[in-house]
Design an enzyme around this catalytic site. Structure first.
Site, short mmCIF file in Angstrom:
data_model
loop_
_atom_site.label_atom_id
_atom_site.label_comp_id
_atom_site.label_asym_id
_atom_site.label_seq_id
_atom_site.Cartn_x
_atom_site.Cartn_y
_atom_site.Cartn_z
N LEU A 270 0.82 -1.21 0.00
CA LEU A 270 0.00 0.00 0.00
C LEU A 270 0.86 1.27 0.00
O LEU A 270 0.65 2.19 0.78
CB LEU A 270 -0.97 0.01 1.18
CG LEU A 270 -2.08 -1.05 1.14
CD1 LEU A 270 -2.95 -0.96 2.37
CD2 LEU A 270 -2.92 -0.92 -0.12
N PRO B 16 0.09 17.50 -20.61
CA PRO B 16 1.50 17.49 -21.02
C PRO B 16 1.77 16.44 -22.09
O PRO B 16 1.24 15.32 -22.04
CB PRO B 16 2.23 17.14 -19.72
CG PRO B 16 1.22 16.39 -18.90
CD PRO B 16 -0.11 16.97 -19.26
N ASP C 34 5.18 -6.09 2.36
CA ASP C 34 6.14 -5.68 1.33
C ASP C 34 6.94 -6.90 0.92
O ASP C 34 7.58 -7.55 1.77
CB ASP C 34 7.06 -4.59 1.91
CG ASP C 34 8.01 -4.00 0.88
OD1 ASP C 34 8.30 -4.67 -0.13
OD2 ASP C 34 8.47 -2.87 1.10
N ILE C 35 6.93 -7.25 -0.37
CA ILE C 35 7.61 -8.47 -0.81
C ILE C 35 9.12 -8.40 -0.63
O ILE C 35 9.79 -9.44 -0.65
CB ILE C 35 7.27 -8.84 -2.27
CG1 ILE C 35 7.75 -7.75 -3.24
CG2 ILE C 35 5.78 -9.14 -2.42
CD1 ILE C 35 7.67 -8.19 -4.71
N THR D 139 7.36 -6.83 -18.50
CA THR D 139 6.97 -5.73 -19.38
C THR D 139 7.75 -5.78 -20.68
O THR D 139 8.90 -6.26 -20.71
CB THR D 139 7.23 -4.37 -18.69
OG1 THR D 139 7.09 -3.30 -19.62
CG2 THR D 139 8.64 -4.31 -18.11
N ASP D 140 7.16 -5.26 -21.73
CA ASP D 140 7.89 -5.17 -23.01
C ASP D 140 9.04 -4.18 -22.95
O ASP D 140 9.93 -4.19 -23.79
CB ASP D 140 6.94 -4.80 -24.15
CG ASP D 140 6.23 -3.46 -23.98
OD1 ASP D 140 6.34 -2.86 -22.89
OD2 ASP D 140 5.54 -3.03 -24.92
N GLU D 141 9.06 -3.34 -21.93
CA GLU D 141 10.12 -2.34 -21.82
C GLU D 141 11.50 -2.97 -21.60
O GLU D 141 12.52 -2.32 -21.82
CB GLU D 141 9.81 -1.34 -20.72
CG GLU D 141 8.59 -0.48 -21.02
CD GLU D 141 8.45 0.70 -20.09
OE1 GLU D 141 9.48 1.35 -19.79
OE2 GLU D 141 7.32 0.99 -19.66
N LYS E 34 -0.21 8.16 -14.41
CA LYS E 34 0.06 7.51 -15.69
C LYS E 34 -0.56 8.30 -16.84
O LYS E 34 -1.49 9.09 -16.68
CB LYS E 34 -0.48 6.08 -15.67
CG LYS E 34 0.19 5.18 -14.63
CD LYS E 34 1.62 4.85 -14.99
CE LYS E 34 2.20 3.80 -14.06
NZ LYS E 34 3.52 3.33 -14.49
N LYS F 30 13.30 -4.53 -13.99
CA LYS F 30 12.41 -5.62 -14.42
C LYS F 30 13.18 -6.67 -15.21
O LYS F 30 12.94 -7.88 -15.07
CB LYS F 30 11.26 -5.06 -15.26
CG LYS F 30 10.27 -4.23 -14.48
CD LYS F 30 9.53 -5.02 -13.41
CE LYS F 30 8.52 -5.98 -14.00
NZ LYS F 30 7.72 -6.66 -12.93
N TYR G 227 13.85 1.69 -14.34
CA TYR G 227 12.68 0.82 -14.15
C TYR G 227 12.79 -0.44 -14.99
O TYR G 227 12.70 -1.56 -14.48
CB TYR G 227 11.38 1.57 -14.50
CG TYR G 227 10.25 0.63 -14.84
CD1 TYR G 227 9.77 -0.28 -13.91
CD2 TYR G 227 9.67 0.63 -16.12
CE1 TYR G 227 8.74 -1.17 -14.22
CE2 TYR G 227 8.65 -0.25 -16.44
CZ TYR G 227 8.19 -1.15 -15.49
OH TYR G 227 7.19 -2.02 -15.81
N ASP H 216 11.24 16.56 -23.61
CA ASP H 216 11.23 15.10 -23.59
C ASP H 216 11.98 14.59 -22.37
O ASP H 216 12.94 15.22 -21.91
CB ASP H 216 11.87 14.54 -24.87
CG ASP H 216 11.33 13.17 -25.23
OD1 ASP H 216 10.51 12.63 -24.47
OD2 ASP H 216 11.74 12.65 -26.29
#
Length: 317
Positions: free
Chosen positions: A36, A206, A60-61, A125-127, A190, A155, A151, A273
């Site tokens: 949380l 923005p 918290d994991i 994620t695809d990132e 987001k 991942k 980030y 950017d």
């Protein structure tokens, strides 16, 4: 007796939608653990709080000692949604991303290794694949990992840990990598929720750079359906890409939202950017389609209207 899932990060956007989907479309019971933080919203869990197939543990994991409280039974599977996921925040301070996304994933893998769960699905994620040029083919599962911000690097690191535990210990582990999700309950910071809420309030919207960065958008319930299929039929050690056939530039997304709400494009304000801003993501989901029979069912036009309608009803200012 119902089979029991451990869902991590179930107060977050995708995790909460997944819990709602599973409670409505299966007989699984669910234990949800979430720390949380700012990204987890207790309101997201309200629709299923009274279900007799659901319980919540604040945890918290990345905290190994507190995590033990959740493992009072053996689970059918761990579905690991828990993650710090906002790129801008990772650029400012990557520390919580390393802690949650890597150390937290390691703690869950240790639990599977010790027999606390029969399998685990790592929600990635695809990132992790980095960025594509406009003429490049979409990412496939064999595309090299080339993350471009803290980030996505965290991942990718977690994915490599999962791979190593599969290769070393032959654990029943699966990785899914999905494109950009949108839909109800997404955090206001987001891109799509911010655009919708600012448009509804006649605030400036923005737009990074030239607005031509491309993302492969998928409605969150289609993602939940895919994870459910991987849970039921996925092969241990495999990676499954999940895409929405929804490539759009950021400017196209904003224009679509403004058109549906009936607001002027003049609300858009170009800003500098951001660092590490990947140019294009696109997902080839042939593998999950051919092997498990999944494909997206909600078009972007239908999904974005559903999302706008939800924020109109539940807008949290």
């Amino acid at each position: 007796m119902n089979k029991h899932l451990l869902v991590t990060g179930g107060a977050g956007f995708i995790g909460a939608n997944f819990i709602s989907y599973i409670l409505s479309n299966s007989n699984y019971s669910i234990t949800n653990i979430d720390s949380l933080t700012y990204a987890g919203n207790y309101k997201n869990m309200e629709p299923f709080q009274k279900s007799n197939r659901y319980r919540f543990i604040k945890c918290d994991i990345s905290n190994e000692n507190k995590l033990k409280a959740a493992f009072d039974q053996e689970y059918e599977a761990i579905i690991n949604f828990a993650a710090e996921s906002h790129v801008d925040r990772s650029i400012i301070d990557a520390t919580p991303f390393i802690t949650t996304n890597i150390k937290g994933t390691f703690n869950l893998l240790q639990a599977v290794l010790s027999g606390k769960s029969k399998k685990m699905i790592q929600i990635s994620t695809d990132e992790v694949y980095g960025s594509l040029q406009p003429s490049d083919p979409p990412f496939i599962e064999e595309s090299p990992l080339a993350p471009n911000n803290p980030y996505s690097a965290s991942k990718a690191g977690a994915d490599l840990l999962v791979r190593s535990f599969f290769k070393t210990h032959q654990l029943p582990l699966v990785i899914t990598r999905c494109g950009n999700n949108y839909g109800p309950m997404q955090h206001a910071e987001k891109f799509i929720p911010k655009t919708i809420q600012n448009a509804l309030q006649d605030k400036s919207i923005p737009l990074y750079g030239d607005g031509l960065n491309i993302r492969d958008w998928i409605y969150v319930i289609d993602h939940c359906r895919a994870i459910h299929m991987v849970l039921e039929k996925g092969t241990a050690g495999e990676i499954y890409n999940i895409g929405g056939s929804g490539e759009k530039t950021n400017r196209e997304v904003i224009e679509s939202i403004l058109n549906k709400i009936g607001k002027s494009i003049d609300l858009v304000k170009k800003i500098e950017d951001r660092k590490g801003h990947d140019r294009r993501y696109a997902i080839d989901f042939t593998k999950i389609s051919q092997e498990l029979g999944w494909k997206p069912s909600v078009s972007f036009e239908e999904g974005i209207q559903k999302t706008i309608d939800w924020y109109k009803q539940f807008e949290r200012r």
